[in-house]
Design a protein around this motif. Sequence first.
Motif, PDB file in Angstrom:
ATOM      1  N   MET A   1       0.843  -1.187   0.000  1.00 20.86           N
ATOM      2  CA  MET A   1       0.000   0.000   0.000  1.00 20.86           C
ATOM      3  C   MET A   1       0.888   1.252   0.000  1.00 20.86           C
ATOM      4  O   MET A   1       1.877   1.312   0.709  1.00 20.86           O
ATOM      5  CB  MET A   1      -0.901  -0.012   1.236  1.00 20.86           C
ATOM      6  N   LYS A   2       0.526   2.209  -0.787  1.00 17.25           N
ATOM      7  CA  LYS A   2       1.321   3.431  -0.921  1.00 17.25           C
ATOM      8  C   LYS A   2       1.205   4.294   0.337  1.00 17.25           C
ATOM      9  O   LYS A   2       0.162   4.338   0.977  1.00 17.25           O
ATOM     10  CB  LYS A   2       0.852   4.206  -2.149  1.00 17.25           C
ATOM     11  N   GLU A   3       2.293   4.974   0.656  1.00 20.12           N
ATOM     12  CA  GLU A   3       2.334   5.836   1.836  1.00 20.12           C
ATOM     13  C   GLU A   3       3.043   7.140   1.504  1.00 20.12           C
ATOM     14  O   GLU A   3       4.029   7.127   0.763  1.00 20.12           O
ATOM     15  CB  GLU A   3       3.087   5.107   2.962  1.00 20.12           C
ATOM     16  N   ILE A   4       2.508   8.234   2.022  1.00 19.29           N
ATOM     17  CA  ILE A   4       3.223   9.505   1.905  1.00 19.29           C
ATOM     18  C   ILE A   4       3.530  10.014   3.308  1.00 19.29           C
ATOM     19  O   ILE A   4       2.751   9.802   4.241  1.00 19.29           O
ATOM     20  CB  ILE A   4       2.427  10.576   1.117  1.00 19.29           C
ATOM     21  N   ARG A   5       4.687  10.637   3.437  1.00 10.87           N
ATOM     22  CA  ARG A   5       5.103  11.220   4.719  1.00 10.87           C
ATOM     23  C   ARG A   5       5.038  12.728   4.566  1.00 10.87           C
ATOM     24  O   ARG A   5       5.626  13.287   3.644  1.00 10.87           O
ATOM     25  CB  ARG A   5       6.518  10.774   5.065  1.00 10.87           C
ATOM     26  N   ILE A   6       4.318  13.360   5.483  1.00 14.29           N
ATOM     27  CA  ILE A   6       4.225  14.815   5.469  1.00 14.29           C
ATOM     28  C   ILE A   6       4.966  15.336   6.695  1.00 14.29           C
ATOM     29  O   ILE A   6       4.583  15.050   7.830  1.00 14.29           O
ATOM     30  CB  ILE A   6       2.766  15.303   5.497  1.00 14.29           C
ATOM     31  N   SER A   7       6.019  16.090   6.453  1.00 16.50           N
ATOM     32  CA  SER A   7       6.741  16.738   7.538  1.00 16.50           C
ATOM     33  C   SER A   7       5.966  17.996   7.925  1.00 16.50           C
ATOM     34  O   SER A   7       5.847  18.929   7.128  1.00 16.50           O
ATOM     35  CB  SER A   7       8.154  17.107   7.098  1.00 16.50           C
ATOM     36  N   ILE A   8       5.442  18.014   9.129  1.00 13.32           N
ATOM     37  CA  ILE A   8       4.671  19.164   9.593  1.00 13.32           C
ATOM     38  C   ILE A   8       5.568  20.402   9.614  1.00 13.32           C
ATOM     39  O   ILE A   8       5.163  21.486   9.206  1.00 13.32           O
ATOM     40  CB  ILE A   8       4.065  18.918  10.996  1.00 13.32           C
ATOM     41  N   GLY A  36      -7.212   9.286  -2.081  1.00 13.43           N
ATOM     42  CA  GLY A  36      -6.586   8.350  -3.008  1.00 13.43           C
ATOM     43  C   GLY A  36      -6.260   7.020  -2.339  1.00 13.43           C
ATOM     44  O   GLY A  36      -5.497   6.226  -2.874  1.00 13.43           O
ATOM     45  N   ASN A  37      -6.823   6.798  -1.140  1.00 15.85           N
ATOM     46  CA  ASN A  37      -6.554   5.581  -0.357  1.00 15.85           C
ATOM     47  C   ASN A  37      -5.060   5.347  -0.144  1.00 15.85           C
ATOM     48  O   ASN A  37      -4.573   4.219  -0.253  1.00 15.85           O
ATOM     49  CB  ASN A  37      -7.214   4.358  -0.988  1.00 15.85           C
ATOM     50  N   VAL A  38      -4.347   6.430   0.153  1.00 17.32           N
ATOM     51  CA  VAL A  38      -2.917   6.376   0.440  1.00 17.32           C
ATOM     52  C   VAL A  38      -2.753   6.572   1.944  1.00 17.32           C
ATOM     53  O   VAL A  38      -3.431   7.413   2.547  1.00 17.32           O
ATOM     54  CB  VAL A  38      -2.172   7.497  -0.332  1.00 17.32           C
ATOM     55  N   ILE A  39      -1.861   5.796   2.561  1.00 19.73           N
ATOM     56  CA  ILE A  39      -1.570   5.998   3.978  1.00 19.73           C
ATOM     57  C   ILE A  39      -0.833   7.320   4.123  1.00 19.73           C
ATOM     58  O   ILE A  39       0.146   7.580   3.422  1.00 19.73           O
ATOM     59  CB  ILE A  39      -0.725   4.843   4.544  1.00 19.73           C
ATOM     60  N   VAL A  40      -1.321   8.173   5.013  1.00 22.54           N
ATOM     61  CA  VAL A  40      -0.704   9.470   5.254  1.00 22.54           C
ATOM     62  C   VAL A  40      -0.020   9.422   6.616  1.00 22.54           C
ATOM     63  O   VAL A  40      -0.664   9.207   7.645  1.00 22.54           O
ATOM     64  CB  VAL A  40      -1.755  10.603   5.220  1.00 22.54           C
ATOM     65  N   LEU A  41       1.288   9.604   6.614  1.00 16.62           N
ATOM     66  CA  LEU A  41       2.073   9.606   7.844  1.00 16.62           C
ATOM     67  C   LEU A  41       2.464  11.040   8.164  1.00 16.62           C
ATOM     68  O   LEU A  41       3.172  11.682   7.385  1.00 16.62           O
ATOM     69  CB  LEU A  41       3.322   8.734   7.689  1.00 16.62           C
ATOM     70  N   LEU A  42       1.969  11.539   9.276  1.00 17.21           N
ATOM     71  CA  LEU A  42       2.289  12.900   9.705  1.00 17.21           C
ATOM     72  C   LEU A  42       3.508  12.850  10.610  1.00 17.21           C
ATOM     73  O   LEU A  42       3.478  12.237  11.678  1.00 17.21           O
ATOM     74  CB  LEU A  42       1.101  13.508  10.448  1.00 17.21           C
ATOM     75  N   ASP A  43       4.585  13.494  10.184  1.00 19.83           N
ATOM     76  CA  ASP A  43       5.836  13.490  10.934  1.00 19.83           C
ATOM     77  C   ASP A  43       5.980  14.811  11.689  1.00 19.83           C
ATOM     78  O   ASP A  43       6.083  15.879  11.084  1.00 19.83           O
ATOM     79  CB  ASP A  43       7.008  13.283   9.976  1.00 19.83           C
ATOM     80  N   PHE A  44       5.970  14.716  13.007  1.00 12.65           N
ATOM     81  CA  PHE A  44       6.018  15.907  13.858  1.00 12.65           C
ATOM     82  C   PHE A  44       7.429  16.236  14.336  1.00 12.65           C
ATOM     83  O   PHE A  44       7.596  16.995  15.295  1.00 12.65           O
ATOM     84  CB  PHE A  44       5.083  15.735  15.060  1.00 12.65           C
ATOM     85  N   ILE A  45       8.459  15.695  13.684  1.00  7.97           N
ATOM     86  CA  ILE A  45       9.822  15.980  14.103  1.00  7.97           C
ATOM     87  C   ILE A  45      10.085  17.486  14.003  1.00  7.97           C
ATOM     88  O   ILE A  45       9.602  18.145  13.094  1.00  7.97           O
ATOM     89  CB  ILE A  45      10.856  15.167  13.292  1.00  7.97           C
ATOM     90  N   ASN A  46      10.791  18.036  14.974  1.00  7.08           N
ATOM     91  CA  ASN A  46      11.141  19.464  15.074  1.00  7.08           C
ATOM     92  C   ASN A  46       9.967  20.356  15.458  1.00  7.08           C
ATOM     93  O   ASN A  46      10.107  21.576  15.477  1.00  7.08           O
ATOM     94  CB  ASN A  46      11.786  19.994  13.783  1.00  7.08           C
TER      95      ASN A  46
END
Length: 105
Positions: A1-8, A36-46
């Motif tokens: 399954m596709k995944e996107i990482r969003i750096s906050i 789009g049924n893509v896993i969204v990973l929210l990255d809270f680093i920093n």
Amino acid sequence: MKEIRISIFEQIGSNAAVSSEDGELLYKRILKGLDGNVIVLLDFINIELITSTFLNASIGQLYNRHDSPFLRKYLKVDNLAKEDLELLKKVVERAKEYFKDKGNK
């Protein structure tokens, strides 16, 4: 399954996630992935400061469009401090109640 990482941090250009405007922009970006049924990973680093205003605008209102099982499957968070995770849980619980009462338009 596709995944996107969003750096906050990169998304808002700051280490303070506080404004509803920034939250709204993030919400639109998350929604694009979820639709789009893509896993969204929210990255809270920093990210050093998070407010419920930001979380309501970015994550809380997702519960108006998607149910909890869907969001548990497709929305993930990473690098979120323990106290901020507690705040996120409160925001999610309030959002579920609020949108349940509104009849999920």
